[in-house]
Design an enzyme around this catalytic site. Structure first.
Site, PDB file in Angstrom:
ATOM      1  N   ASP A   1      90.581  26.932  47.533  1.00 60.85           N
ATOM      2  CA  ASP A   1      91.359  27.255  48.627  1.00 60.85           C
ATOM      3  C   ASP A   1      90.172  27.645  49.600  1.00 60.85           C
ATOM      4  OD1 ASP A   1      93.731  26.521  47.833  1.00 60.85           O
ATOM      5  OD2 ASP A   1      94.221  28.434  47.037  1.00 60.85           O
TER       6      ASP A   1
HETATM    7  N1  URA Z   1      94.347  27.764  42.504  1.00 61.85           N
HETATM    8  C1  URA Z   1      94.465  28.608  43.449  1.00 61.85           C
HETATM    9  O1  URA Z   1      95.807  28.836  43.704  1.00 61.85           O
HETATM   10  N2  URA Z   1      93.484  28.260  44.345  1.00 61.85           N
HETATM   11  C2  URA Z   1      92.419  27.621  44.481  1.00 61.85           C
HETATM   12  O2  URA Z   1      91.515  27.740  45.087  1.00 61.85           O
HETATM   13  C3  URA Z   1      92.269  27.142  42.870  1.00 61.85           C
HETATM   14  C4  URA Z   1      93.076  27.099  42.034  1.00 61.85           C
END
Ligand code: URA
Length: 244
Positions: free
Chosen positions: A103
């Protein structure tokens, strides 16, 4: 022999799907003849293949471990024009793709390559490449919730497969946990803890299969040596053979 669109993608012309379009637009010539047939196959060793007057050669494979900082996107394109992970790579000629996502506000290990075969193995849940995350939570999960997280917890897109969760420390109202999962659903770790009534304040991926962040700092990356890349491929492919 290889399908023409696959060969074009392997040379870094575009994604496979885009390459199918490029072919249908009559922009590709094989041994002097324009090819628009979708299923056309070529012999990459012998045929002379041109795209828009430029001869195509397969790209050299490259394998990169990047410490993705927070505040950048791991997609190749971003409609909002934010900083992209590929903007952090300097002087790399090949078109590389991130293998799995992190993310915008998550950080840590992101693997990038132009080796589609290896990338497929690494992200396919069937092959179970383990991803290890460190998450800072707003509160410690109860015993019941830890068990639910580990057994599989219900999310709006179905139950997660088993994970391993370990509380590492707890101080000043914040809790550091390590979670190991084998899937890669969107916002998975955040959604898992949310389903257990906890909020993820910080998320960092520290491992993916045999790859580790090591001494990299945010924004830094390293290119695997040929020997490291060979070992990575061999390790992952061998493991898959056992599972496929
Ligand atoms: N899980 C998440 O919630 N975000 C990420 O960036 C990776 C795994």
């Amino acid at each position: 022999m290889e399908r023409l669109h696959k060969f074009l993608a392997r040379c870094g012309a575009a994604s496979r799907r885009e390459c199918e379009k490029i072919i249908s637009q009559g922009r590709v010539r094989v041994n002097g003849k324009t090819i628009i047939e979708p299923g056309f196959t070529v012999d990459p060793e012998k045929d002379k293949i041109f795209l828009d007057e430029k001869i195509l050669k397969p790209e050299e494979k490259i394998y990169i471990i990047l410490f993705k900082p927070r505040g950048c996107v791991s997609t190749v394109k971003d409609p909002q024009n934010r900083l992209k992970v590929i903007d952090l790579l300097k002087g790399i000629k090949q078109r590389v793709y991130p293998v799995g996502r992190l993310d915008y506000d998550s950080e840590g290990l992101l693997f990038l390559t132009n080796d589609g075969e290896l990338a497929n193995f690494m992200i396919h849940p069937r092959y179970e490449v383990e991803k290890v995350y460190l998450a800072v939570l707003d509160n410690i999960p109860g015993k019941n919730d830890l068990e639910r997280l580990q057994r599989g917890i219900m999310l709006d897109d179905g139950k997660t497969s088993p994970s391993r969760v370990k509380v590492i420390n707890e101080a000043a109202g914040k809790v550091l946990v390590e979670i190991r999962i084998h899937e890669g659903r969107k916002h998975q770790v955040k959604r898992m803890f949310e389903a257990a009534g906890r909020k993820v304040l910080n998320l960092k991926r520290v491992k993916m299969g045999p790859l580790e962040l090591g001494r990299l700092k945010p924004g830094e990356y390293k290119i695997l040596s040929e020997k490291e890349a060979e070992e990575l491929k061999k390790g992952i492919m061998d493991e898959h053979k056992g599972k496929a």
